[in-house]
Design an enzyme around this catalytic site. Structure first.
Site, PDB file in Angstrom:
ATOM      1  N   THR A 163     -19.548 -44.151  22.543  1.00 22.37           N
ATOM      2  CA  THR A 163     -18.532 -44.614  21.590  1.00 22.37           C
ATOM      3  C   THR A 163     -18.465 -46.141  21.628  1.00 22.37           C
ATOM      4  O   THR A 163     -18.418 -46.737  22.711  1.00 22.37           O
ATOM      5  CB  THR A 163     -17.157 -44.012  21.961  1.00 22.37           C
ATOM      6  OG1 THR A 163     -17.275 -42.590  21.902  1.00 22.37           O
ATOM      7  CG2 THR A 163     -16.053 -44.477  21.003  1.00 22.37           C
ATOM      8  N   ARG A 175       3.980 -25.493  -2.059  1.00 24.87           N
ATOM      9  CA  ARG A 175       2.968 -24.704  -2.753  1.00 24.87           C
ATOM     10  C   ARG A 175       3.561 -23.350  -3.206  1.00 24.87           C
ATOM     11  O   ARG A 175       4.096 -22.586  -2.386  1.00 24.87           O
ATOM     12  CB  ARG A 175       1.791 -24.457  -1.796  1.00 24.87           C
ATOM     13  CG  ARG A 175       0.704 -23.559  -2.341  1.00 24.87           C
ATOM     14  CD  ARG A 175      -0.117 -24.238  -3.398  1.00 24.87           C
ATOM     15  NE  ARG A 175      -1.201 -23.387  -3.858  1.00 24.87           N
ATOM     16  CZ  ARG A 175      -1.914 -23.644  -4.935  1.00 24.87           C
ATOM     17  NH1 ARG A 175      -1.676 -24.726  -5.673  1.00 24.87           N
ATOM     18  NH2 ARG A 175      -2.875 -22.817  -5.302  1.00 24.87           N
ATOM     19  N   ARG A 193      -9.124 -39.090  30.250  1.00 19.99           N
ATOM     20  CA  ARG A 193      -8.734 -37.695  29.962  1.00 19.99           C
ATOM     21  C   ARG A 193      -7.217 -37.580  29.878  1.00 19.99           C
ATOM     22  O   ARG A 193      -6.691 -36.776  29.103  1.00 19.99           O
ATOM     23  CB  ARG A 193      -9.265 -36.775  31.071  1.00 19.99           C
ATOM     24  CG  ARG A 193     -10.774 -36.613  31.044  1.00 19.99           C
ATOM     25  CD  ARG A 193     -11.287 -35.985  32.328  1.00 19.99           C
ATOM     26  NE  ARG A 193     -12.728 -35.777  32.278  1.00 19.99           N
ATOM     27  CZ  ARG A 193     -13.457 -35.412  33.334  1.00 19.99           C
ATOM     28  NH1 ARG A 193     -12.875 -35.214  34.510  1.00 19.99           N
ATOM     29  NH2 ARG A 193     -14.751 -35.233  33.215  1.00 19.99           N
ATOM     30  N   GLU A 205     -15.631 -36.210  27.451  1.00 15.31           N
ATOM     31  CA  GLU A 205     -14.738 -36.328  28.622  1.00 15.31           C
ATOM     32  C   GLU A 205     -14.658 -35.014  29.384  1.00 15.31           C
ATOM     33  O   GLU A 205     -13.611 -34.654  29.924  1.00 15.31           O
ATOM     34  CB  GLU A 205     -13.330 -36.741  28.182  1.00 15.31           C
ATOM     35  CG  GLU A 205     -13.269 -38.096  27.531  1.00 15.31           C
ATOM     36  CD  GLU A 205     -13.260 -39.237  28.515  1.00 15.31           C
ATOM     37  OE1 GLU A 205     -13.312 -38.973  29.728  1.00 15.31           O
ATOM     38  OE2 GLU A 205     -13.221 -40.380  28.063  1.00 15.31           O
TER      39      GLU A 205
END
Ligand code: TGC
Ligand code: FAD
Length: 389
Positions: free
Chosen positions: A169, A273, A248, A368
């Site tokens: 990352t 909806r 974590r 992780e």
């Protein structure tokens, strides 16, 4: 759709201090105003909005628990958790950007670095002037990082690094990489400038998960770094694993944030909806999905809060985090899948957020430490027997 209203079924806001709530609300407003308007476009393009990095620095979310003398904010772990919750309510890519910087780059420099390394890097990382990444995983060693092939060899006073890291990352947007490598004396961590000769970070493309986050390989070909680049105060796999415990921990809270976003969206959508002449929310099956989600999220909030208070009291141990990361990621992925369905066809467009969270959580439950690796870690703690090998 109505503005975001966070589920707080058990009135857990009572459990936070005024300061913790103030930081949470500040980060929440920033995410609403600065991140939500651009998340869809970046997720679709597979990019992270790098122009927001200095704002994140100003907001104080990079390494907020690091002491002020090194540029951090000296905040509590619970405050850090709430920050992660709010960031991941926006997108897991945003929380990842911040977790890597704080828990996987600033933390090892703070915990294992020399005084010079701390003074040189921590203030720049806290402000967002420098971005860092964390290279542990390799193509053939993900769950078992102890098998790593990347090497560090002494050459006079220097070190020469060779190897390949994968799935890193922020790899392509960083000025420094924390690289873990095998030296004769055991596994060592190095602060490697990404403009060093022999270092490259090709991007890993075509992800359908965590798209608003850059993921790269790290290729190290005879990268020479001085002795002062090595983190002097740790040796062995416990170095990188100690960083993972920090990251974590943030994920335990972040995963709750992602689930809260899905819950809020599905609740408001189902009230608006109309199906078979009445609101979808008035039917039993969607109500069961909402009731299950609200219960699971509330249990996840309690787990994150308890682990956070234990961390602040110095009582948290890695097995507590194994349980919280494992449970909250699985909860969040299931919640997103179940509530995506409540949105019908709209649920598969990026105009709504739940489908994006659902895809992201497939990465979060994998990185992780996968769900199964955390299962085995809990099993090892309970029985005293390791079943990894
Ligand atoms: P094992 O023999 O059990 O342990 C080796 C040494 O480490 C110590 N230790 C820990 N220390 C701190 N925190 C922990 N959680 C620790 N777990 C173990 C242990 O006491 C021992 O110390 P010592 O002094 O005796 O040497 O190691 P093992 O090789 O059997 O491996 C155990 C296992 C499988 C649990 C571990 O390797 C593991 O956790 N694997 C999963 C790997 C992983 O999570 N990789 C993540 C890469 S980074 C990432 O994904 C970033 S995503 C970023 C984002 O975008 O947010
Ligand atoms: P593997 O280890 O090959 O696992 C494959 C499957 O086998 C899984 O289901 C696993 O649970 C199972 N398995 C493995 N071992 C066992 C066992 N002993 N018993 C039973 N089942 C087992 N890494 C970094 O170092 N830095 C980063 O910044 C980073 N960012 C990432 C970002 C993204 C988007 C992703 C997806 C990953 C990232 N990672 C990073 C890598 C991540 O940590 C690994 O992908 C993860 O640890 C799993 O390793 P693996 O992919 O090699 O899977």
């Amino acid at each position: 759709m109505e503005p975001y209203r966070q589920l707080d079924f058990l009135q857990l806001d009572d459990q936070f201090t005024e300061e913790e709530l103030m930081v949470r609300d500040t980060v929440r407003s920033w995410v609403n105003e600065r991140f939500m308007p651009v998340v869809m476009e970046h997720w679709e393009a597979g990019t992270f909005p790098m122009e927001l990095a200095p704002e994140l620095g100003e907001l104080g979310v990079f390494g907020p628990t690091i002491p002020e003398e090194y540029g951090g904010a000296g905040m509590s772990s619970v405050t850090y958790g709430l920050i992660c919750q709010e960031l991941e309510r926006g997108d897991s890519g945003l929380r990842s950007f911040v977790s890597v910087q704080g828990s996987l780059v600033m933390y090892p420099i703070f915990a294992y670095g020399s005084e010079e390394q701390k003074r040189e890097w921590l203030p720049k990382l806290a402000s967002g002037e420098a971005i860092g990444c964390f290279g542990l995983t390799e193509p053939d060693f993900g769950s078992n990082p102890g098998g790593m092939l990347t090497t560090a060899k002494k050459d006079g006073d220097d070190w020469i690094l060779n190897g390949r890291k994968m799935w890193i990352t922020n790899g392509g947007v960083s000025q420094i990489a924390i690289v873990w490598a095998r030296a004769e004396e055991g596994i060592r961590g190095f602060i490697v400038p990404t403009d060093a000769k022999g270092f490259s970070a090709p991007e890993q493309k075509h992800k359908w998960s965590l798209r608003a986050s850059m993921t790269s390989e790290l290729v190290l070909e005879d990268v020479r770094v001085p002795a002062s680049a090595m983190l002097p105060n740790v040796r062995g796999l416990k170095g990188p694993l100690g960083c993972l415990t920090q990251a974590r921990y943030g994920i335990c809270w972040g995963a709750v944030g992602s689930a809260l976003a899905c819950f809020d969206e599905a609740l408001s959508y189902s009230k608006e909806r109309i199906v078979f002449d009445k609101p979808l929310a008035g039917f039993q099956i969607p109500q069961k999905k909402l009731a299950d989600a609200a219960t699971d999220i509330t249990l996840g909030q309690l787990l994150a809060l308890r682990v956070g208070r234990m961390k602040d009291a110095g009582k948290m141990e890695p097995h507590h985090i194994n349980m919280a990361k494992r449970n909250n990621c699985a909860m969040s992925l299931k919640t997103a899948r179940d509530l995506r369905d409540v949105l019908g066809a709209n649920g598969i467009t990026l105009e709504y957020h739940t489908g994006r969270h659902m895809c992201n959580m497939e990465s979060v439950i994998t990185y992780e430490g996968t769900h199964d690796i955390h299962t085995l870690a809990i099993g090892q703690h309970l029985t005293g027997l390791a079943a990894f090998r």
